[in-house]
Design a protein around this motif. Sequence first.
Motif, PDB file in Angstrom:
ATOM      1  N   GLU A 117       9.544 -42.878 -19.685  1.00  0.00           N
ATOM      2  CA  GLU A 117       8.090 -43.158 -19.849  1.00  0.00           C
ATOM      3  C   GLU A 117       7.061 -41.888 -19.963  1.00  0.00           C
ATOM      4  O   GLU A 117       6.192 -41.954 -20.628  1.00  0.00           O
ATOM      5  N   LEU A 118       7.189 -41.255 -19.106  1.00  0.00           N
ATOM      6  CA  LEU A 118       6.356 -39.809 -18.752  1.00  0.00           C
ATOM      7  C   LEU A 118       6.685 -38.953 -19.976  1.00  0.00           C
ATOM      8  O   LEU A 118       5.851 -38.484 -20.607  1.00  0.00           O
ATOM      9  N   ALA A 119       7.867 -38.957 -20.312  1.00  0.00           N
ATOM     10  CA  ALA A 119       8.411 -38.070 -21.624  1.00  0.00           C
ATOM     11  C   ALA A 119       7.869 -38.721 -22.703  1.00  0.00           C
ATOM     12  O   ALA A 119       7.137 -37.830 -23.629  1.00  0.00           O
ATOM     13  N   ARG A 120       7.657 -40.166 -22.913  1.00  0.00           N
ATOM     14  CA  ARG A 120       6.991 -40.492 -24.007  1.00  0.00           C
ATOM     15  C   ARG A 120       5.364 -40.309 -23.880  1.00  0.00           C
ATOM     16  O   ARG A 120       4.683 -40.092 -25.152  1.00  0.00           O
ATOM     17  N   TYR A 121       4.948 -40.364 -22.926  1.00  0.00           N
ATOM     18  CA  TYR A 121       3.448 -40.282 -22.472  1.00  0.00           C
ATOM     19  C   TYR A 121       3.246 -38.862 -23.120  1.00  0.00           C
ATOM     20  O   TYR A 121       2.193 -38.360 -23.810  1.00  0.00           O
ATOM     21  N   ILE A 122       4.109 -37.602 -22.757  1.00  0.00           N
ATOM     22  CA  ILE A 122       3.778 -36.505 -23.154  1.00  0.00           C
ATOM     23  C   ILE A 122       3.933 -36.157 -24.615  1.00  0.00           C
ATOM     24  O   ILE A 122       3.028 -35.533 -25.397  1.00  0.00           O
ATOM     25  N   LEU A 123       4.881 -36.889 -25.198  1.00  0.00           N
ATOM     26  CA  LEU A 123       5.191 -36.714 -26.587  1.00  0.00           C
ATOM     27  C   LEU A 123       3.869 -37.429 -27.484  1.00  0.00           C
ATOM     28  O   LEU A 123       3.926 -37.203 -28.703  1.00  0.00           O
ATOM     29  N   THR A 124       3.463 -38.380 -27.097  1.00  0.00           N
ATOM     30  CA  THR A 124       2.272 -39.119 -27.526  1.00  0.00           C
ATOM     31  C   THR A 124       1.116 -38.223 -27.904  1.00  0.00           C
ATOM     32  O   THR A 124       0.287 -37.681 -27.212  1.00  0.00           O
ATOM     33  N   ASN A 125       0.596 -38.344 -29.307  1.00  0.00           N
ATOM     34  CA  ASN A 125      -0.422 -37.662 -29.813  1.00  0.00           C
ATOM     35  C   ASN A 125      -1.816 -38.416 -29.104  1.00  0.00           C
ATOM     36  O   ASN A 125      -2.046 -39.569 -29.409  1.00  0.00           O
ATOM     37  N   LYS A 126      -2.728 -37.600 -28.469  1.00  0.00           N
ATOM     38  CA  LYS A 126      -3.915 -38.161 -27.918  1.00  0.00           C
ATOM     39  C   LYS A 126      -4.716 -39.161 -28.990  1.00  0.00           C
ATOM     40  O   LYS A 126      -5.432 -40.026 -28.426  1.00  0.00           O
ATOM     41  N   ASN A 127      -4.781 -38.443 -30.285  1.00  0.00           N
ATOM     42  CA  ASN A 127      -5.520 -39.049 -31.235  1.00  0.00           C
ATOM     43  C   ASN A 127      -5.060 -40.533 -31.560  1.00  0.00           C
ATOM     44  O   ASN A 127      -5.742 -41.303 -32.035  1.00  0.00           O
TER      45      ASN A 127
END
Length: 218
Positions: A117-127
């Motif tokens: 889930e941390l990895a998906r958080y990293i890969l998610t675009n803030k926008n």
Amino acid sequence: MQEINQTIMQANYNEHLRLISYLFDYASEFLSTHLGKDYKMPIPVRQLAYNCGLIIYETSLCDLNAIERDSYGGFVKLAETTLRIRRYGCSIGEITGTIKIEETLSEYAKRYYIAHELARYILTNKNEIQPLKVLPIARGEFSLYESTSELFANTLAYGILMPYEQVMQAKAEYEEKGSYNPLSYADWLNYLYNLAQIPEQYAILGYEEIRKIQLVKS
């Protein structure tokens, strides 16, 4: 034609290897940023999540005694992450959120899914987050359906839990202490998954990615 096809396949595979190497390098930078330069395995993933502004909440997400399957034939969800942008306080504008983990999982499995889930958080675009974003559920280890983003998240999670340089150092120390020559691959993997404190199958998959990185570095 066969020679041309082999050239294309080799070029595509080389690009695949470079992508894996990049994700592991990014994971190392991420660990250094949030844990400092002296982090060691086992990686404190709960502390890592907290340092990223994420709260871990263990709850009942599914009935693991029932073989419930989604439309793609995967297992029931084992983790889910909700992200949002802070709109008030001293940290306004930063990403925060909650990682929900199935409470009946083993501690090793929880550690893997937190890293995933941390990895998906990293890969998610803030926008994409404002004002709220619920990431797709983690389908579990029996799912045959994997999107490209999930495959990237898997590799990044391996890099978080099994940093390349630390695994190579651990392997060198393990070989030095070993009394058998050649060393048993199975025994090494048993040592590695306990060192990383993750389920054995993920240690195997992660180590295979590390072997690919060795090809890049060689």
